[in-house]
Design a protein around this motif. Structure first.
Motif, PDB file in Angstrom:
ATOM      1  N   LEU A   1      61.324  47.377  24.520  1.00 31.51           N
ATOM      2  CA  LEU A   1      59.954  47.663  24.093  1.00 31.51           C
ATOM      3  C   LEU A   1      59.245  46.409  23.581  1.00 31.51           C
ATOM      4  O   LEU A   1      58.067  46.179  23.874  1.00 31.51           O
ATOM      5  N   GLU A   2      59.957  45.584  22.850  1.00 29.09           N
ATOM      6  CA  GLU A   2      59.365  44.345  22.337  1.00 29.09           C
ATOM      7  C   GLU A   2      59.055  43.371  23.476  1.00 29.09           C
ATOM      8  O   GLU A   2      58.032  42.680  23.441  1.00 29.09           O
ATOM      9  N   ALA A   3      59.909  43.332  24.478  1.00 28.77           N
ATOM     10  CA  ALA A   3      59.648  42.466  25.631  1.00 28.77           C
ATOM     11  C   ALA A   3      58.402  42.939  26.377  1.00 28.77           C
ATOM     12  O   ALA A   3      57.557  42.126  26.769  1.00 28.77           O
ATOM     13  N   GLN A   4      58.270  44.251  26.561  1.00 29.36           N
ATOM     14  CA  GLN A   4      57.079  44.793  27.208  1.00 29.36           C
ATOM     15  C   GLN A   4      55.828  44.447  26.410  1.00 29.36           C
ATOM     16  O   GLN A   4      54.809  44.038  26.964  1.00 29.36           O
ATOM     17  N   ARG A   5      55.899  44.604  25.104  1.00 31.72           N
ATOM     18  CA  ARG A   5      54.747  44.314  24.253  1.00 31.72           C
ATOM     19  C   ARG A   5      54.391  42.831  24.313  1.00 31.72           C
ATOM     20  O   ARG A   5      53.227  42.458  24.368  1.00 31.72           O
ATOM     21  N   TYR A   6      55.412  41.969  24.336  1.00 36.09           N
ATOM     22  CA  TYR A   6      55.188  40.531  24.423  1.00 36.09           C
ATOM     23  C   TYR A   6      54.442  40.178  25.710  1.00 36.09           C
ATOM     24  O   TYR A   6      53.454  39.421  25.681  1.00 36.09           O
ATOM     25  N   PHE A   7      54.887  40.709  26.851  1.00 33.71           N
ATOM     26  CA  PHE A   7      54.222  40.398  28.115  1.00 33.71           C
ATOM     27  C   PHE A   7      52.823  40.999  28.178  1.00 33.71           C
ATOM     28  O   PHE A   7      51.913  40.391  28.745  1.00 33.71           O
ATOM     29  N   GLN A   8      52.633  42.156  27.596  1.00 29.26           N
ATOM     30  CA  GLN A   8      51.295  42.763  27.564  1.00 29.26           C
ATOM     31  C   GLN A   8      50.348  41.916  26.710  1.00 29.26           C
ATOM     32  O   GLN A   8      49.209  41.677  27.097  1.00 29.26           O
ATOM     33  N   ILE A   9      50.819  41.416  25.587  1.00 31.52           N
ATOM     34  CA  ILE A   9      49.985  40.571  24.730  1.00 31.52           C
ATOM     35  C   ILE A   9      49.672  39.256  25.437  1.00 31.52           C
ATOM     36  O   ILE A   9      48.540  38.756  25.363  1.00 31.52           O
ATOM     37  N   ARG A  10      50.644  38.681  26.126  1.00 29.91           N
ATOM     38  CA  ARG A  10      50.388  37.449  26.892  1.00 29.91           C
ATOM     39  C   ARG A  10      49.337  37.681  27.964  1.00 29.91           C
ATOM     40  O   ARG A  10      48.452  36.853  28.165  1.00 29.91           O
ATOM     41  N   HIS A  11      49.418  38.811  28.656  1.00 27.69           N
ATOM     42  CA  HIS A  11      48.427  39.142  29.688  1.00 27.69           C
ATOM     43  C   HIS A  11      47.054  39.309  29.060  1.00 27.69           C
ATOM     44  O   HIS A  11      46.063  38.781  29.581  1.00 27.69           O
ATOM     45  N   ASN A  12      46.965  40.047  27.958  1.00 25.89           N
ATOM     46  CA  ASN A  12      45.676  40.242  27.289  1.00 25.89           C
ATOM     47  C   ASN A  12      45.095  38.917  26.799  1.00 25.89           C
ATOM     48  O   ASN A  12      43.882  38.704  26.862  1.00 25.89           O
ATOM     49  N   ALA A  13      45.947  38.021  26.327  1.00 28.04           N
ATOM     50  CA  ALA A  13      45.474  36.712  25.874  1.00 28.04           C
ATOM     51  C   ALA A  13      44.933  35.891  27.044  1.00 28.04           C
ATOM     52  O   ALA A  13      43.919  35.208  26.914  1.00 28.04           O
ATOM     53  N   ALA A  14      45.599  35.980  28.192  1.00 31.51           N
ATOM     54  CA  ALA A  14      45.128  35.254  29.372  1.00 31.51           C
ATOM     55  C   ALA A  14      43.779  35.805  29.839  1.00 31.51           C
ATOM     56  O   ALA A  14      42.871  35.039  30.190  1.00 31.51           O
ATOM     57  N   VAL A  15      43.634  37.120  29.833  1.00 25.93           N
ATOM     58  CA  VAL A  15      42.362  37.742  30.219  1.00 25.93           C
ATOM     59  C   VAL A  15      41.263  37.333  29.242  1.00 25.93           C
ATOM     60  O   VAL A  15      40.140  36.999  29.642  1.00 25.93           O
ATOM     61  N   ALA A  16      41.579  37.326  27.965  1.00 24.63           N
ATOM     62  CA  ALA A  16      40.594  36.928  26.957  1.00 24.63           C
ATOM     63  C   ALA A  16      40.216  35.459  27.115  1.00 24.63           C
ATOM     64  O   ALA A  16      39.044  35.098  26.933  1.00 24.63           O
ATOM     65  N   GLN A  17      41.162  34.615  27.477  1.00 24.97           N
ATOM     66  CA  GLN A  17      40.869  33.194  27.685  1.00 24.97           C
ATOM     67  C   GLN A  17      39.923  33.004  28.858  1.00 24.97           C
ATOM     68  O   GLN A  17      38.974  32.214  28.783  1.00 24.97           O
ATOM     69  N   VAL A  18      40.149  33.723  29.950  1.00 29.91           N
ATOM     70  CA  VAL A  18      39.265  33.635  31.112  1.00 29.91           C
ATOM     71  C   VAL A  18      37.869  34.117  30.735  1.00 29.91           C
ATOM     72  O   VAL A  18      36.858  33.484  31.084  1.00 29.91           O
ATOM     73  N   ARG A  19      37.791  35.208  30.016  1.00 32.69           N
ATOM     74  CA  ARG A  19      36.489  35.742  29.588  1.00 32.69           C
ATOM     75  C   ARG A  19      35.777  34.751  28.668  1.00 32.69           C
ATOM     76  O   ARG A  19      34.562  34.564  28.782  1.00 32.69           O
ATOM     77  N   LEU A  20      36.513  34.110  27.787  1.00 29.32           N
ATOM     78  CA  LEU A  20      35.934  33.118  26.888  1.00 29.32           C
ATOM     79  C   LEU A  20      35.358  31.950  27.670  1.00 29.32           C
ATOM     80  O   LEU A  20      34.244  31.479  27.384  1.00 29.32           O
ATOM     81  N   GLU A  21      36.081  31.490  28.681  1.00 31.50           N
ATOM     82  CA  GLU A  21      35.579  30.388  29.505  1.00 31.50           C
ATOM     83  C   GLU A  21      34.316  30.794  30.250  1.00 31.50           C
ATOM     84  O   GLU A  21      33.373  29.998  30.361  1.00 31.50           O
ATOM     85  N   GLN A  22      34.277  32.021  30.760  1.00 29.31           N
ATOM     86  CA  GLN A  22      33.072  32.504  31.441  1.00 29.31           C
ATOM     87  C   GLN A  22      31.891  32.553  30.475  1.00 29.31           C
ATOM     88  O   GLN A  22      30.773  32.142  30.822  1.00 29.31           O
ATOM     89  N   LEU A  23      32.123  33.039  29.268  1.00 30.99           N
ATOM     90  CA  LEU A  23      31.046  33.126  28.290  1.00 30.99           C
ATOM     91  C   LEU A  23      30.578  31.734  27.851  1.00 30.99           C
ATOM     92  O   LEU A  23      29.377  31.528  27.628  1.00 30.99           O
ATOM     93  N   GLU A  24      31.502  30.788  27.750  1.00 27.60           N
ATOM     94  CA  GLU A  24      31.106  29.428  27.398  1.00 27.60           C
ATOM     95  C   GLU A  24      30.259  28.803  28.499  1.00 27.60           C
ATOM     96  O   GLU A  24      29.279  28.108  28.220  1.00 27.60           O
ATOM     97  N   GLN A  25      30.610  29.053  29.771  1.00 25.55           N
ATOM     98  CA  GLN A  25      29.799  28.550  30.884  1.00 25.55           C
ATOM     99  C   GLN A  25      28.412  29.172  30.860  1.00 25.55           C
ATOM    100  O   GLN A  25      27.408  28.488  31.062  1.00 25.55           O
ATOM    101  N   ARG A  26      28.352  30.473  30.614  1.00 26.91           N
ATOM    102  CA  ARG A  26      27.057  31.162  30.551  1.00 26.91           C
ATOM    103  C   ARG A  26      26.229  30.632  29.382  1.00 26.91           C
ATOM    104  O   ARG A  26      25.024  30.421  29.510  1.00 26.91           O
ATOM    105  N   ASN A  27      26.884  30.403  28.258  1.00 25.68           N
ATOM    106  CA  ASN A  27      26.202  29.859  27.095  1.00 25.68           C
ATOM    107  C   ASN A  27      25.641  28.467  27.388  1.00 25.68           C
ATOM    108  O   ASN A  27      24.526  28.142  26.997  1.00 25.68           O
ATOM    109  N   GLN A  28      26.405  27.653  28.123  1.00 22.74           N
ATOM    110  CA  GLN A  28      25.940  26.315  28.481  1.00 22.74           C
ATOM    111  C   GLN A  28      24.732  26.398  29.405  1.00 22.74           C
ATOM    112  O   GLN A  28      23.762  25.649  29.235  1.00 22.74           O
TER     113      GLN A  28
END
Length: 97
Positions: A26-53
């Motif tokens: 269960l902890e391994a599943q949660r770890y990979f899910q959090i890593r995936h969510n962090a990667a998605v959030a990073q991509v979204r952050l980069e998109q928002l920074e480009q839009r802001n620029q």
């Protein structure tokens, strides 16, 4: 000969080991899910920074008085002391008989 208490201790050990494996899974599943969510959030952050620029660049362009004057003149506005001459397309000359 095995004593009954040893069987009980073996059962407790087996159940504890099984419980540990379930928790680790269960902890391994949660770890990979959090890593995936962090990667998605990073991509979204980069998109928002480009839009802001892009929006910051648009604001800088819009802050230029010459640019704003050009936009207003395209809409047909003139200064108080200017005259507006409308250009009409030339009409076809009638044929000479």
């Amino acid at each position: 000969m095995e004593r009954p208490i040893h069987r009980f201790l073996h059962l407790i050990f087996a159940l504890g080991t099984l419980h540990l494996l379930v928790l680790l899974t269960l902890e391994a599943q949660r770890y990979f899910q959090i890593r995936h969510n962090a990667a998605v959030a990073q991509v979204r952050l980069e998109q928002l920074e480009q839009r802001n620029q892009k929006l910051s660049d648009a604001l800088q362009v819009a802050a230029d008085p010459h640019y704003r004057e050009g936009l207003v003149r395209q809409m047909g506005y003139v200064h108080k002391d200017e005259l507006l001459f409308l250009r009409t397309p030339p009409t076809a000359a009638p044929p000479n008989p």
